[in-house]
Motif scaffolding. Structure first.
Motif, short mmCIF file in Angstrom:
data_model
loop_
_atom_site.label_atom_id
_atom_site.label_comp_id
_atom_site.label_asym_id
_atom_site.label_seq_id
_atom_site.Cartn_x
_atom_site.Cartn_y
_atom_site.Cartn_z
N LYS A 1 0.86 -1.18 0.00
CA LYS A 1 0.00 0.00 0.00
C LYS A 1 0.90 1.24 0.00
CE LYS A 1 -4.00 -2.08 0.42
NZ LYS A 1 -4.80 -2.23 -0.77
N ASP A 2 0.37 2.34 -0.47
CA ASP A 2 1.14 3.58 -0.53
C ASP A 2 1.16 4.23 0.85
OD1 ASP A 2 2.57 5.76 -1.45
OD2 ASP A 2 1.41 5.89 -3.31
N GLU A 3 1.85 3.57 1.76
CA GLU A 3 2.01 4.02 3.14
C GLU A 3 3.50 4.15 3.42
OE1 GLU A 3 -0.32 4.90 5.19
OE2 GLU A 3 -2.07 4.16 4.08
N PRO A 4 4.00 5.34 3.72
CA PRO A 4 5.44 5.55 3.89
C PRO A 4 6.10 4.58 4.88
CG PRO A 4 4.30 7.64 3.91
CD PRO A 4 3.25 6.58 3.90
N ASN A 5 5.49 4.35 6.03
CA ASN A 5 6.10 3.45 7.01
C ASN A 5 6.22 2.04 6.48
OD1 ASN A 5 6.42 5.53 8.86
ND2 ASN A 5 4.49 5.09 9.90
#
Length: 167
Positions: A54-58
């Motif tokens: 998913k486009d989640e930085p962490n």
């Protein structure tokens, strides 16, 4: 392709990871991730890991840290999330981790993109660099951008750049 300044020595096969960053793609619908894998294999390289995040930085940073610990990976090709929309965070997640950047990669990618798609190329935040002795490429997720980046920049220089990074 242009003339190479000097021949590459060492391995002719690079072990790679492919990462697609997308909130909507699945293994069945990931045409760009599949294309990257196919182009790498056609060029004689190995794909030893493939994931969709998913486009989640962490999540992106954590996964890159996991890949960086693997001794069987020399390069990582990430696609997706390089634009400027609110959910496009790949660049932001990766650029802070990179220990060295290759500014020329993004510059030449955007110049080549401009020749194909015009002024919309300025929205791309394609980037490349080194993280824990792994070569990292981050490119847009469209199949056109993948083809351009892989055929014109990444594949012609992959072996050379990996040999520069390895001890």
């Amino acid at each position: 392709m242009t003339h190479q300044p000097h021949p590459d020595k060492g391995s002719s096969s690079i072990s790679c990871a492919v990462v697609t960053v997308s909130d909507t793609r699945s293994h069945e619908s990931d045409r760009s991730g599949s294309l990257i894998q196919q182009l790498l294999r056609d060029a004689g390289h190995a794909v030893v890991a493939y994931s969709i995040l998913k486009d989640e930085p962490n999540q992106i940073q954590t996964y890159l840290q996991v890949l960086a610990k693997r001794s069987d990976i020399q390069a990582v090709v990430v696609n997706g999330g390089t634009g400027i929309a609110e959910r496009d965070t790949t660049y932001d997640a990766l650029v802070g981790l990179l220990e060295k950047t290759l500014p020329g990669f993004g510059e030449v990618f955007r110049w080549l993109s401009y020749q194909e798609i015009g002024s919309r190329a300025i929205a791309s935040r394609a980037v490349a660099g080194v993280y824990r002795r792994k070569l990292i490429f981050s490119i847009p997720g469209s199949t056109g951008a993948v083809t351009l980046a892989m055929e014109r920049l990444i594949l012609p220089e992959l072996i050379h750049l990996v040999t520069q990074v390895e001890p």
